[in-house]
Design a protein around this motif. Sequence first.
Motif, short mmCIF file in Angstrom:
data_model
loop_
_atom_site.label_atom_id
_atom_site.label_comp_id
_atom_site.label_asym_id
_atom_site.label_seq_id
_atom_site.Cartn_x
_atom_site.Cartn_y
_atom_site.Cartn_z
N GLU A 103 0.70 -0.92 0.08
CA GLU A 103 0.06 0.29 0.38
C GLU A 103 1.07 0.67 -0.16
OE1 GLU A 103 -4.24 -0.75 2.05
OE2 GLU A 103 -2.51 -1.46 3.72
N PHE A 104 2.13 0.91 0.60
CA PHE A 104 2.87 2.71 0.99
C PHE A 104 4.37 2.13 -0.04
CE2 PHE A 104 -0.36 3.47 3.25
CZ PHE A 104 -0.52 4.92 3.16
N ILE A 105 5.10 3.02 -0.29
CA ILE A 105 6.04 2.91 -0.78
C ILE A 105 6.90 4.11 0.11
CG2 ILE A 105 6.89 3.64 -2.49
CD1 ILE A 105 8.95 1.34 -3.62
N LEU A 106 8.46 3.59 1.12
CA LEU A 106 9.99 4.50 1.48
C LEU A 106 10.28 4.46 0.69
CD1 LEU A 106 10.39 6.39 3.05
CD2 LEU A 106 12.01 4.85 4.66
N ALA A 107 10.86 5.89 -0.71
CA ALA A 107 10.99 5.92 -1.74
C ALA A 107 12.27 6.92 -2.13
CB ALA A 107 10.39 6.63 -3.13
N ASP A 108 13.60 6.44 -2.11
CA ASP A 108 14.56 7.97 -2.34
C ASP A 108 13.63 9.07 -3.55
OD1 ASP A 108 16.89 9.20 -3.46
OD2 ASP A 108 17.43 7.89 -2.52
N ALA A 109 13.92 10.31 -2.89
CA ALA A 109 13.10 11.49 -3.33
C ALA A 109 13.49 11.99 -4.79
CB ALA A 109 12.99 12.69 -2.82
N LYS A 110 15.11 10.98 -4.85
CA LYS A 110 15.80 11.10 -6.34
C LYS A 110 15.58 11.01 -7.53
CE LYS A 110 20.14 12.46 -3.99
NZ LYS A 110 21.84 12.00 -3.24
N LEU A 111 14.86 8.82 -7.28
CA LEU A 111 13.83 8.92 -8.26
C LEU A 111 13.17 8.80 -8.37
CD1 LEU A 111 15.25 5.51 -6.71
CD2 LEU A 111 16.44 6.77 -8.80
N ILE A 112 12.07 10.40 -8.19
CA ILE A 112 10.68 10.73 -8.02
C ILE A 112 11.00 11.65 -9.19
CG2 ILE A 112 8.24 10.93 -6.68
CD1 ILE A 112 10.24 7.96 -6.99
N ALA A 113 9.57 11.44 -9.83
CA ALA A 113 9.30 12.84 -9.93
C ALA A 113 7.39 13.54 -10.25
CB ALA A 113 9.37 13.18 -11.50
N HIS A 114 7.08 14.02 -10.93
CA HIS A 114 5.46 14.62 -10.92
C HIS A 114 5.07 14.02 -11.87
CE1 HIS A 114 6.84 17.83 -7.83
NE2 HIS A 114 5.57 17.75 -7.41
N LYS A 115 4.00 13.04 -11.85
CA LYS A 115 3.10 12.26 -12.26
C LYS A 115 2.99 13.27 -13.76
CE LYS A 115 -1.21 11.41 -11.86
NZ LYS A 115 -1.96 11.45 -13.54
N PRO A 116 2.98 12.82 -15.32
CA PRO A 116 2.45 13.05 -16.06
C PRO A 116 0.58 13.67 -15.69
CG PRO A 116 3.74 11.51 -16.80
CD PRO A 116 3.36 11.16 -14.96
N LYS A 117 -0.05 14.79 -15.46
CA LYS A 117 -1.33 15.40 -15.70
C LYS A 117 -1.66 15.12 -16.14
CE LYS A 117 0.29 20.10 -13.37
NZ LYS A 117 1.70 19.72 -13.34
N SER A 118 -1.41 14.56 -17.93
CA SER A 118 -2.69 13.55 -18.63
C SER A 118 -2.97 12.43 -18.78
CB SER A 118 -1.98 14.60 -19.89
OG SER A 118 -0.72 13.38 -20.09
N LEU A 119 -1.65 11.36 -17.75
CA LEU A 119 -1.99 10.13 -17.58
C LEU A 119 -2.84 9.80 -16.02
CD1 LEU A 119 1.04 9.08 -19.30
CD2 LEU A 119 -0.98 9.82 -20.56
N SER A 120 -3.56 8.74 -16.61
CA SER A 120 -4.41 8.28 -15.28
C SER A 120 -3.05 7.70 -14.45
CB SER A 120 -5.19 6.83 -16.02
OG SER A 120 -4.05 5.98 -16.38
N MET A 121 -3.37 6.73 -13.10
CA MET A 121 -2.31 6.27 -12.43
C MET A 121 -1.48 5.30 -13.10
SD MET A 121 -1.55 8.51 -9.35
CE MET A 121 -2.23 9.01 -8.38
N ARG A 122 -3.17 4.58 -13.35
CA ARG A 122 -2.72 3.56 -13.82
C ARG A 122 -1.38 3.62 -15.91
NH1 ARG A 122 -4.68 -1.61 -14.03
NH2 ARG A 122 -4.83 -1.33 -16.46
N GLU A 123 -1.12 4.56 -16.36
CA GLU A 123 -0.42 4.74 -17.32
C GLU A 123 0.49 5.31 -16.80
OE1 GLU A 123 -3.99 5.98 -20.51
OE2 GLU A 123 -3.73 7.23 -19.12
N ALA A 124 0.73 5.74 -15.96
CA ALA A 124 1.61 6.99 -15.99
C ALA A 124 2.69 5.25 -15.00
CB ALA A 124 1.69 7.75 -14.28
N ALA A 125 1.86 4.50 -14.33
CA ALA A 125 2.76 3.37 -13.46
C ALA A 125 3.84 2.43 -14.52
CB ALA A 125 2.24 2.95 -12.67
N ALA A 126 2.99 2.34 -15.57
CA ALA A 126 3.71 1.53 -16.72
C ALA A 126 5.02 2.22 -17.29
CB ALA A 126 2.60 1.10 -17.91
N ILE A 127 5.59 4.05 -16.75
CA ILE A 127 6.16 4.56 -17.73
C ILE A 127 7.92 4.14 -16.99
CG2 ILE A 127 7.40 6.55 -18.61
CD1 ILE A 127 4.68 7.52 -18.88
#
Length: 330
Positions: A103-127
């Motif tokens: 349900e949760f992940i503790l992630a290094d912030a360097k590996l993260i970016a803001h999700k594309p606004k035009s994509l759903s969560m499912r689509e963004a997770a695919a990238i």
Amino acid sequence: MKANLIRSFGDSHVFAMADVEKPQVKPGHLLINIAASSINTVDTMIRAMGTDLPFAPPLPAILGMDFAGTVEEVGDNVSGFNVGDEVYGCAGGLGDLSGTLAEFILADAKLIAHKPKSLSMREAAAIPLVGITAYEGLQRAGITQGQRVLVHGGSGGVGHIAIQLANFFGGKVFSTGGGDKQLQMIESLGATGINYTTESVADYVGKHTGGVGFELIFDSVGGENMLNSFEAAALNGQIASTVALVALDLSLAHMKGLSLHVVFMLIQMIHNVRREEHGQILQHLAEIADAGGLKPVVDDNVFSLAQAGEAQDFLNSGKAMGKVIIDNTL
């Protein structure tokens, strides 16, 4: 929190749902409520091969690398992210990095970016994994406007992203596929389809380049197919490969003066080096997606967190059309 754990390596039956301690936020990290995660071939390899891979996690383990979700807590020394932000990344599931089948992940912030606004969560997770891989390969090979680009395996996870990015960067894109469904998908993504089962390398090089060859080749098939890439490449051509675990005679590459770029995007995660590069690439990919240049193909089947094993089996079956996604909220 709920998680789908493995306590041993093996087939897909090793997964079991469990209640585990929710991670506590720490400096440099984000605590993220995961909405969706995607299955990659490397996830199935870790589960099946275990310690035969040097980056396998210690057991018990939470696997899974790609995700999209919402920031729940922001650790000290993190800037650019706030509680409630929708984000995505490839940040766990190997070594000492706990994965996304939870349900949760503790992630290094360097590996993260803001999700594309035009994509759903499912689509963004695919990238993330496939997107970073395709982006890195094309950039390292020096893609430029007007180049003839050949993508081997254009209907696959990495390949279908590579086609779109090569188009966005101005290439004239061609791609190999082995059947009608694959070729239809390739054409729909903006590449000229090549049926490798009916056309020889010499045939399609002659047809599409006048015998000169392709200036840039992105080979997501690899293995013995690397020889086809050597044959299809123009003199002084650039080849990027994601599957270079093979012993080959490099004589043709030498005689053509080819450059080979081997892409293994897990290096930053495994070795904790230059991780900010992944966050920067993901930010650019989000901008490309929001500009209309990138949209992942996502398989219609929906799997719950408890069905991670079934999702991995479905990916390995070869029946998926696009990325296989888990809805972590189910």
